[in-house]
Design a protein around this motif. Structure first.
Motif, PDB file in Angstrom:
ATOM      1  N   LEU A 118      34.164  -1.948   2.155  1.00  0.00           N
ATOM      2  CA  LEU A 118      35.412  -1.620   1.470  1.00  0.00           C
ATOM      3  C   LEU A 118      35.246  -1.718  -0.041  1.00  0.00           C
ATOM      4  CD1 LEU A 118      38.181  -3.315   3.647  1.00  0.00           C
ATOM      5  CD2 LEU A 118      37.849  -0.880   3.267  1.00  0.00           C
ATOM      6  N   LEU A 119      34.560  -2.775  -0.496  1.00  0.00           N
ATOM      7  CA  LEU A 119      34.351  -2.945  -1.936  1.00  0.00           C
ATOM      8  C   LEU A 119      33.547  -1.796  -2.505  1.00  0.00           C
ATOM      9  CD1 LEU A 119      34.629  -4.711  -4.453  1.00  0.00           C
ATOM     10  CD2 LEU A 119      32.565  -5.926  -3.749  1.00  0.00           C
ATOM     11  N   ASP A 120      32.472  -1.414  -1.797  1.00  0.00           N
ATOM     12  CA  ASP A 120      31.647  -0.298  -2.274  1.00  0.00           C
ATOM     13  C   ASP A 120      32.445   0.996  -2.310  1.00  0.00           C
ATOM     14  OD1 ASP A 120      29.542  -2.044  -2.433  1.00  0.00           O
ATOM     15  OD2 ASP A 120      28.632  -1.450  -0.533  1.00  0.00           O
ATOM     16  N   TYR A 121      33.235   1.235  -1.256  1.00  0.00           N
ATOM     17  CA  TYR A 121      34.003   2.473  -1.211  1.00  0.00           C
ATOM     18  C   TYR A 121      35.075   2.503  -2.292  1.00  0.00           C
ATOM     19  CZ  TYR A 121      37.097   6.172   0.327  1.00  0.00           C
ATOM     20  OH  TYR A 121      37.878   7.299   0.370  1.00  0.00           O
ATOM     21  N   TYR A 122      35.796   1.389  -2.472  1.00  0.00           N
ATOM     22  CA  TYR A 122      36.837   1.355  -3.497  1.00  0.00           C
ATOM     23  C   TYR A 122      36.253   1.507  -4.899  1.00  0.00           C
ATOM     24  CZ  TYR A 122      40.515  -0.003  -0.239  1.00  0.00           C
ATOM     25  OH  TYR A 122      41.431  -0.019   0.774  1.00  0.00           O
ATOM     26  N   ALA A 126      37.476   4.550  -7.042  1.00  0.00           N
ATOM     27  CA  ALA A 126      38.102   4.363  -8.355  1.00  0.00           C
ATOM     28  C   ALA A 126      37.366   5.154  -9.428  1.00  0.00           C
ATOM     29  CB  ALA A 126      38.128   2.876  -8.706  1.00  0.00           C
ATOM     30  N   HIS A 127      36.033   5.214  -9.295  1.00  0.00           N
ATOM     31  CA  HIS A 127      35.249   5.977 -10.268  1.00  0.00           C
ATOM     32  C   HIS A 127      35.511   7.481 -10.132  1.00  0.00           C
ATOM     33  CE1 HIS A 127      31.905   7.133 -12.843  1.00  0.00           C
ATOM     34  NE2 HIS A 127      31.464   7.915 -11.879  1.00  0.00           N
ATOM     35  N   GLN A 128      35.558   7.965  -8.880  1.00  0.00           N
ATOM     36  CA  GLN A 128      35.713   9.394  -8.658  1.00  0.00           C
ATOM     37  C   GLN A 128      37.102   9.890  -9.039  1.00  0.00           C
ATOM     38  OE1 GLN A 128      33.320  11.300  -8.033  1.00  0.00           O
ATOM     39  NE2 GLN A 128      31.734   9.884  -7.378  1.00  0.00           N
ATOM     40  N   ILE A 129      38.129   9.073  -8.786  1.00  0.00           N
ATOM     41  CA  ILE A 129      39.498   9.545  -9.028  1.00  0.00           C
ATOM     42  C   ILE A 129      39.802   9.630 -10.522  1.00  0.00           C
ATOM     43  CG2 ILE A 129      40.785   7.353  -9.096  1.00  0.00           C
ATOM     44  CD1 ILE A 129      42.796   8.656  -7.182  1.00  0.00           C
ATOM     45  N   LYS A 130      38.957   8.998 -11.332  1.00  0.00           N
ATOM     46  CA  LYS A 130      39.164   9.094 -12.781  1.00  0.00           C
ATOM     47  C   LYS A 130      38.981  10.523 -13.288  1.00  0.00           C
ATOM     48  CE  LYS A 130      37.678   4.396 -13.970  1.00  0.00           C
ATOM     49  NZ  LYS A 130      36.636   3.597 -14.660  1.00  0.00           N
ATOM     50  N   THR A 131      38.118  11.298 -12.605  1.00  0.00           N
ATOM     51  CA  THR A 131      37.828  12.664 -13.075  1.00  0.00           C
ATOM     52  C   THR A 131      39.065  13.559 -13.043  1.00  0.00           C
ATOM     53  OG1 THR A 131      35.530  12.453 -12.357  1.00  0.00           O
ATOM     54  CG2 THR A 131      36.375  14.685 -12.728  1.00  0.00           C
ATOM     55  N   PRO A 132      39.776  13.711 -11.892  1.00  0.00           N
ATOM     56  CA  PRO A 132      40.981  14.555 -11.927  1.00  0.00           C
ATOM     57  C   PRO A 132      42.099  13.964 -12.782  1.00  0.00           C
ATOM     58  CG  PRO A 132      40.757  13.466  -9.795  1.00  0.00           C
ATOM     59  CD  PRO A 132      39.482  13.230 -10.527  1.00  0.00           C
ATOM     60  N   ILE A 133      42.172  12.643 -12.900  1.00  0.00           N
ATOM     61  CA  ILE A 133      43.188  12.039 -13.769  1.00  0.00           C
ATOM     62  C   ILE A 133      42.918  12.409 -15.222  1.00  0.00           C
ATOM     63  CG2 ILE A 133      44.073   9.856 -14.659  1.00  0.00           C
ATOM     64  CD1 ILE A 133      43.738   8.676 -11.886  1.00  0.00           C
ATOM     65  N   LYS A 157      43.750  17.290  -6.021  1.00  0.00           N
ATOM     66  CA  LYS A 157      42.528  16.512  -5.837  1.00  0.00           C
ATOM     67  C   LYS A 157      42.843  15.017  -5.765  1.00  0.00           C
ATOM     68  CE  LYS A 157      39.631  19.876  -8.292  1.00  0.00           C
ATOM     69  NZ  LYS A 157      38.798  20.100  -9.508  1.00  0.00           N
ATOM     70  N   ILE A 158      43.753  14.561  -6.628  1.00  0.00           N
ATOM     71  CA  ILE A 158      44.146  13.152  -6.597  1.00  0.00           C
ATOM     72  C   ILE A 158      44.798  12.818  -5.261  1.00  0.00           C
ATOM     73  CG2 ILE A 158      45.685  11.429  -7.623  1.00  0.00           C
ATOM     74  CD1 ILE A 158      45.291  12.854 -10.308  1.00  0.00           C
ATOM     75  N   GLU A 159      45.680  13.710  -4.795  1.00  0.00           N
ATOM     76  CA  GLU A 159      46.333  13.497  -3.501  1.00  0.00           C
ATOM     77  C   GLU A 159      45.305  13.447  -2.379  1.00  0.00           C
ATOM     78  OE1 GLU A 159      49.595  15.749  -0.621  1.00  0.00           O
ATOM     79  OE2 GLU A 159      49.254  16.444  -2.675  1.00  0.00           O
ATOM     80  N   GLU A 160      44.282  14.281  -2.488  1.00  0.00           N
ATOM     81  CA  GLU A 160      43.233  14.299  -1.467  1.00  0.00           C
ATOM     82  C   GLU A 160      42.462  12.982  -1.455  1.00  0.00           C
ATOM     83  OE1 GLU A 160      40.261  17.213  -2.172  1.00  0.00           O
ATOM     84  OE2 GLU A 160      39.557  17.219  -0.100  1.00  0.00           O
ATOM     85  N   TYR A 161      42.154  12.448  -2.632  1.00  0.00           N
ATOM     86  CA  TYR A 161      41.469  11.166  -2.713  1.00  0.00           C
ATOM     87  C   TYR A 161      42.312  10.057  -2.099  1.00  0.00           C
ATOM     88  CZ  TYR A 161      37.555  12.661  -5.675  1.00  0.00           C
ATOM     89  OH  TYR A 161      36.413  13.249  -6.146  1.00  0.00           O
ATOM     90  N   GLY A 167      43.080   7.304   5.119  1.00  0.00           N
ATOM     91  CA  GLY A 167      42.411   7.592   6.389  1.00  0.00           C
ATOM     92  C   GLY A 167      41.295   6.608   6.671  1.00  0.00           C
ATOM     93  N   TYR A 168      40.563   6.221   5.626  1.00  0.00           N
ATOM     94  CA  TYR A 168      39.479   5.261   5.779  1.00  0.00           C
ATOM     95  C   TYR A 168      40.009   3.919   6.286  1.00  0.00           C
ATOM     96  CZ  TYR A 168      35.270   2.619   4.518  1.00  0.00           C
ATOM     97  OH  TYR A 168      34.151   1.831   4.551  1.00  0.00           O
ATOM     98  N   LEU A 169      41.164   3.509   5.754  1.00  0.00           N
ATOM     99  CA  LEU A 169      41.757   2.232   6.163  1.00  0.00           C
ATOM    100  C   LEU A 169      42.346   2.316   7.571  1.00  0.00           C
ATOM    101  CD1 LEU A 169      43.555   1.183   2.856  1.00  0.00           C
ATOM    102  CD2 LEU A 169      41.499   0.169   3.835  1.00  0.00           C
TER     103      LEU A 169
END
Length: 329
Positions: A118-122, A126-133, A157-161, A167-169
């Motif tokens: 979970l830590l690795d995924y989050y 968090a890193h990936q969602i910064k791009t569309p933001i 894209k943000i909604e998809e993330y 879904g992962y949880l």
């Protein structure tokens, strides 16, 4: 003194038995008119012998107590360094204790692995969602009517993330909300296509959709999630002006694109959690979670998924939409 009292409580039945035996022994001898001195001497010998046994037992009790105190320091070990058992029953207790410790260590390892996953995924999420933001912020600063479509695409894209992390949880939760009912497959596909329409337009992609005219027993929400992940990948890895095709192929639903394709060495691992492959490393926007979640969802629904691809020749994803699980009436 406290330990002595505890030992006396532990051995009180034996002490009462010895006292009663000594009283009976003295009473019987007195009935036979043995001299009081002889009776007293015999009783004294019994008391001395009893005290010796008591002292030996108390010493063993203290030794066991110290050993158990030492074991407290090793409580987190998989197998405890227990003393040699004195009886078959004590050996059974030790075996049971070791089994409990081993099971607890296994649960702790699973919990730690899950927490680390979970830590690795989050961290990645968090890193990936910064791009569309960041892209959305730049579009807001620039303004203009044309930028609204681009901003909507970044919000999608943000909604998809967000949906992906939910879904992962949910997949690892005991309360996954599968609701199986008979659904029209074409309706689910059209809803997913409407959602990604802006991305198709922005990349000038051609869409070819051939109706399936099929209904099946499935969960509409989770199947839509899977379709969204596959469409997102097709859009992401298909160059501008390319084509995405959706069509029935026997008992399967095929989603094909003429994008960059997948390398042969990466293809067997595309469903592994966290695997991004060459394309993901080049793109630097892949999480390696989408296809992993898709296969798990489809497996839970009783469906399946396969992928064929060649570099430069595109990718074909086939959903094996069997009837899946049966809904209890």
């Amino acid at each position: 003194m406290n330990m002595l009292l505890q030992y006396l409580r532990r051995q009180y039945k034996l002490l009462l038995f010895l006292a009663a035996s000594a009283a009976i022994f003295a009473g019987v001898l007195s009935l036979y008119a043995y001299p009081a001195e002889a009776v007293g001497y015999a009783a004294l010998l019994c008391i001395v012998l009893g005290l010796l046994f008591f002292a030996v037992g108390y010493a063993g009790f203290l030794r066991r107590h110290k050993e158990l105190e030492q074991l407290k320091k090793a409580v987190y070990e998989t197998v405890l360094p227990l003393p040699h058992p004195r009886s078959a029953l004590e050996a059974d207790y030790q075996a049971l204790l070791n089994a409990v410790c081993a099971h607890r260590a296994k649960l702790l390892t699973q919990s730690e692995n899950s927490r680390q996953d979970l830590l690795d995924y989050y961290t990645l999420w968090a890193h990936q969602i910064k791009t569309p933001i960041a892209a959305g912020r730049l579009l807001l600063q620039s303004g203009g009517e044309t930028d609204r479509e681009a901003l909507s695409a970044e919000l999608l894209k943000i909604e998809e993330y967000v949906e992906m992390v939910l879904g992962y949880l949910r997949l690892d939760s005991d309360t996954t909300d599968y609701v199986l009912r008979r659904c029209a497959l074409d309706g689910i596909i059209r809803a997913s296509l409407r959602r990604y329409a802006r991305l198709f337009i922005l990349k000038k992609l051609t869409l070819e959709f051939h109706e399936t005219n099929r209904t099946l027993m499935t969960d509409e929400k989770w199947l839509s999630f899977v379709l969204g992940q596959i469409l997102s990948n097709a859009i992401k890895y298909t160059p501008e002006g390319g084509t995405v095709r959706i069509y029935p192929d026997g008992e399967t639903l095929a989603i094909a694109d003429n994008g960059i394709g997948i390398r042969p060495e990466d293809l067997p691992r595309v469903f592994e959690k966290g695997f991004t492959g060459y394309n993901g490393r080049e793109d630097r926007k892949a999480t390696g979670i989408g296809l992993y979640l898709s296969r798990r969802v489809l497996t839970n629904l009783g469906h399946g998924i396969t992928i064929v691809s060649r570099p430069g020749a595109g990718t074909i994803v086939r959903l094996l939409l069997h009837e899946g699980r049966q809904v209890a009436e």
